[in-house]
Design a protein around this motif. Structure first.
Motif, mmCIF file in Angstrom:
data_model
loop_
_atom_site.group_PDB
_atom_site.id
_atom_site.type_symbol
_atom_site.label_atom_id
_atom_site.label_comp_id
_atom_site.label_asym_id
_atom_site.label_seq_id
_atom_site.Cartn_x
_atom_site.Cartn_y
_atom_site.Cartn_z
ATOM 1 N N TYR A 161 0.838 -1.197 0.000
ATOM 2 C CA TYR A 161 0.000 0.000 0.000
ATOM 3 C C TYR A 161 0.876 1.252 0.000
ATOM 4 O O TYR A 161 2.004 1.244 0.491
ATOM 5 C CB TYR A 161 -0.909 0.022 1.231
ATOM 6 C CG TYR A 161 -2.159 -0.811 1.079
ATOM 7 C CD1 TYR A 161 -3.181 -0.396 0.238
ATOM 8 C CD2 TYR A 161 -2.320 -2.002 1.785
ATOM 9 C CE1 TYR A 161 -4.340 -1.151 0.105
ATOM 10 C CE2 TYR A 161 -3.478 -2.761 1.653
ATOM 11 C CZ TYR A 161 -4.481 -2.324 0.808
ATOM 12 O OH TYR A 161 -5.627 -3.069 0.670
ATOM 13 N N GLU A 162 0.316 2.351 -0.532
ATOM 14 C CA GLU A 162 1.075 3.590 -0.619
ATOM 15 C C GLU A 162 0.427 4.730 0.159
ATOM 16 O O GLU A 162 0.903 5.861 0.114
ATOM 17 C CB GLU A 162 1.255 3.993 -2.085
ATOM 18 C CG GLU A 162 2.094 2.985 -2.862
ATOM 19 C CD GLU A 162 2.384 3.428 -4.284
ATOM 20 O OE1 GLU A 162 1.959 4.544 -4.671
ATOM 21 O OE2 GLU A 162 3.034 2.661 -5.014
ATOM 22 N N GLY A 163 -0.657 4.449 0.848
ATOM 23 C CA GLY A 163 -1.311 5.494 1.627
ATOM 24 C C GLY A 163 -2.399 4.911 2.505
ATOM 25 O O GLY A 163 -2.789 3.747 2.366
ATOM 26 N N LEU A 164 -2.873 5.744 3.445
ATOM 27 C CA LEU A 164 -3.941 5.362 4.367
ATOM 28 C C LEU A 164 -5.071 6.373 4.250
ATOM 29 O O LEU A 164 -4.842 7.583 4.229
ATOM 30 C CB LEU A 164 -3.419 5.346 5.808
ATOM 31 C CG LEU A 164 -4.474 5.213 6.917
ATOM 32 C CD1 LEU A 164 -5.106 3.819 6.892
ATOM 33 C CD2 LEU A 164 -3.859 5.491 8.290
ATOM 34 N N ASP A 165 -6.310 5.874 4.168
ATOM 35 C CA ASP A 165 -7.494 6.732 4.200
ATOM 36 C C ASP A 165 -8.314 6.354 5.427
ATOM 37 O O ASP A 165 -8.735 5.202 5.574
ATOM 38 C CB ASP A 165 -8.333 6.545 2.933
ATOM 39 C CG ASP A 165 -9.543 7.457 2.931
ATOM 40 O OD1 ASP A 165 -9.356 8.690 2.947
ATOM 41 O OD2 ASP A 165 -10.680 6.943 2.909
ATOM 42 N N LEU A 201 -14.632 12.844 4.855
ATOM 43 C CA LEU A 201 -15.434 13.765 5.647
ATOM 44 C C LEU A 201 -16.909 13.707 5.264
ATOM 45 O O LEU A 201 -17.244 13.589 4.089
ATOM 46 C CB LEU A 201 -14.936 15.202 5.444
ATOM 47 C CG LEU A 201 -13.465 15.469 5.767
ATOM 48 C CD1 LEU A 201 -13.099 16.897 5.398
ATOM 49 C CD2 LEU A 201 -13.187 15.203 7.227
ATOM 50 N N ALA A 202 -17.770 13.824 6.257
ATOM 51 C CA ALA A 202 -19.197 13.972 5.977
ATOM 52 C C ALA A 202 -19.423 15.352 5.363
ATOM 53 O O ALA A 202 -18.740 16.311 5.705
ATOM 54 C CB ALA A 202 -19.993 13.837 7.275
ATOM 55 N N LEU A 213 -23.811 12.268 12.146
ATOM 56 C CA LEU A 213 -22.820 12.200 11.078
ATOM 57 C C LEU A 213 -21.850 13.375 11.110
ATOM 58 O O LEU A 213 -20.758 13.290 10.552
ATOM 59 C CB LEU A 213 -23.517 12.179 9.707
ATOM 60 C CG LEU A 213 -23.838 10.823 9.085
ATOM 61 C CD1 LEU A 213 -24.602 11.030 7.785
ATOM 62 C CD2 LEU A 213 -22.597 9.997 8.837
ATOM 63 N N TYR A 214 -22.243 14.487 11.733
ATOM 64 C CA TYR A 214 -21.524 15.736 11.547
ATOM 65 C C TYR A 214 -20.821 16.295 12.782
ATOM 66 O O TYR A 214 -19.757 16.909 12.666
ATOM 67 C CB TYR A 214 -22.504 16.809 11.035
ATOM 68 C CG TYR A 214 -23.368 16.328 9.904
ATOM 69 C CD1 TYR A 214 -22.832 16.105 8.634
ATOM 70 C CD2 TYR A 214 -24.720 16.049 10.106
ATOM 71 C CE1 TYR A 214 -23.620 15.650 7.592
ATOM 72 C CE2 TYR A 214 -25.516 15.588 9.060
ATOM 73 C CZ TYR A 214 -24.970 15.385 7.811
ATOM 74 O OH TYR A 214 -25.749 14.923 6.789
ATOM 75 N N GLU A 215 -21.403 16.130 13.947
ATOM 76 C CA GLU A 215 -20.927 16.863 15.117
ATOM 77 C C GLU A 215 -19.522 16.473 15.551
ATOM 78 O O GLU A 215 -18.809 17.266 16.153
ATOM 79 C CB GLU A 215 -21.914 16.685 16.279
ATOM 80 C CG GLU A 215 -23.263 17.327 15.996
ATOM 81 C CD GLU A 215 -24.265 17.098 17.128
ATOM 82 O OE1 GLU A 215 -23.864 17.171 18.297
ATOM 83 O OE2 GLU A 215 -25.445 16.848 16.836
ATOM 84 N N GLY A 216 -19.101 15.257 15.244
ATOM 85 C CA GLY A 216 -17.757 14.831 15.613
ATOM 86 C C GLY A 216 -16.719 15.074 14.538
ATOM 87 O O GLY A 216 -15.545 14.719 14.703
ATOM 88 N N ASP A 218 -14.673 17.737 12.603
ATOM 89 C CA ASP A 218 -14.204 19.122 12.604
ATOM 90 C C ASP A 218 -13.317 19.334 11.385
ATOM 91 O O ASP A 218 -12.179 18.866 11.338
ATOM 92 C CB ASP A 218 -13.426 19.411 13.894
ATOM 93 C CG ASP A 218 -13.105 20.876 14.076
ATOM 94 O OD1 ASP A 218 -12.504 21.475 13.143
ATOM 95 O OD2 ASP A 218 -13.425 21.432 15.149
ATOM 96 N N TYR A 219 -13.829 20.042 10.387
ATOM 97 C CA TYR A 219 -13.096 20.220 9.128
ATOM 98 C C TYR A 219 -11.731 20.856 9.365
ATOM 99 O O TYR A 219 -10.744 20.441 8.769
ATOM 100 C CB TYR A 219 -13.908 21.123 8.185
ATOM 101 C CG TYR A 219 -14.920 20.393 7.325
ATOM 102 C CD1 TYR A 219 -15.469 19.177 7.718
ATOM 103 C CD2 TYR A 219 -15.339 20.946 6.122
ATOM 104 C CE1 TYR A 219 -16.396 18.530 6.929
ATOM 105 C CE2 TYR A 219 -16.268 20.302 5.314
ATOM 106 C CZ TYR A 219 -16.795 19.093 5.725
ATOM 107 O OH TYR A 219 -17.697 18.448 4.936
ATOM 108 N N ARG A 220 -11.690 21.876 10.188
ATOM 109 C CA ARG A 220 -10.414 22.575 10.391
ATOM 110 C C ARG A 220 -9.393 21.669 11.057
ATOM 111 O O ARG A 220 -8.246 21.545 10.585
ATOM 112 C CB ARG A 220 -10.613 23.837 11.218
ATOM 113 C CG ARG A 220 -9.307 24.617 11.452
ATOM 114 C CD ARG A 220 -9.547 25.870 12.273
ATOM 115 N NE ARG A 220 -10.025 25.546 13.607
ATOM 116 C CZ ARG A 220 -9.237 25.198 14.631
ATOM 117 N NH1 ARG A 220 -7.918 25.083 14.436
ATOM 118 N NH2 ARG A 220 -9.736 24.949 15.805
#
Length: 227
Positions: A161-165, A201-202, A213-216, A218-220
């Motif tokens: 593998y070359e990355g983790l998502d 990200l949601a 789905l959203y409250e946990g 944090d985009y930033r």
């Protein structure tokens, strides 16, 4: 590129002619199926013919289970920059859970096409079922995080593998900061060995958006934590 908005009386032929492009290009770029029906107000992508020189590169990726049909995978890989193999899970103690179907063949095919194979991590338990309690157990224990991150690194190295998502859903609001901290730790460790870390990200419309789905998410914080 530019966007053309369909008007009354338009057809794929008239639009292609007015924009100076082949009908086949218009149909393919917008995935318009025969008999090529259009709706007034529909937005169509029109290539402007620019080479893209000086622009940032475009990356495309998609998720696929190891039991994907081999023909479908072969047809899709030429259009991808990366393929996210879905999915690895983990236990409450932070031990990695492998997919129920062997993923080695997908990694091999991806590398043959010059596509980056990416290991996808989700909160799937040993029973193969989604369990968001695993998220809380992981992000609240640095010991479990350390164990999981090192198992991820070892597995990625062994399998090619070359990355983790990291694709966690239903993260509790109270785990928001700790979840981002886990992503940051994983990024710091795996980057040392040349692996990139992304996070799914949601689709939020505001920082105050309500719902499990959203409250946990944090985009930033997550944007700062991942690559």
């Amino acid at each position: 590129m530019k966007i053309y908005v369909v008007k009354q009386g338009d057809s794929v032929d008239s639009i292609a002619e007015s924009q100076g492009i082949p009908v086949e290009t218009l149909v393919w770029a917008n995935q318009i199926e025969y008999p090529y029906r259009l709706a007034v107000g529909q937005a169509l992508y029109i290539s402007d013919g620019e080479t893209g020189e000086g622009r940032r590169p475009l990356f495309s990726s998609g998720y696929a289970y190891p039991f994907i049909d081999s023909g479908v995978l072969e047809d899709t890989l030429p259009y991808l920059s990366a393929i996210n193999v879905f999915s690895y899970g983990f236990t409450e103690d932070g031990n990695l859970v492998l997919p129920m179907t062997d993923d080695a063949w997908m990694i091999e095919r991806a590398l043959q096409w010059g596509v980056r194979p990416v290991l996808t991590l989700t909160p799937l338990g040993e029973d193969g079922h989604f369990n968001n309690n695993l998220v809380s157990a992981l992000v609240r224990s640095q010991e479990n995080q350390q164990r999981l991150i090192w198992e991820l690194g070892r597995t990625m190295q062994e399998k090619g593998y070359e990355g983790l998502d990291i694709d966690f859903e239903y993260v509790l609001a109270e785990d928001r900061v700790e979840y981002a901290d886990f992503v940051r730790r994983a990024t710091q460790v795996l980057n040392i060995f040349g692996y990139t870390v992304t996070v799914a990200l949601a689709p939020k419309t505001s920082a105050q958006q309500r719902g499990l789905l959203y409250e946990g998410i944090d985009y930033r914080l997550l944007g700062e934590a991942a690559n």
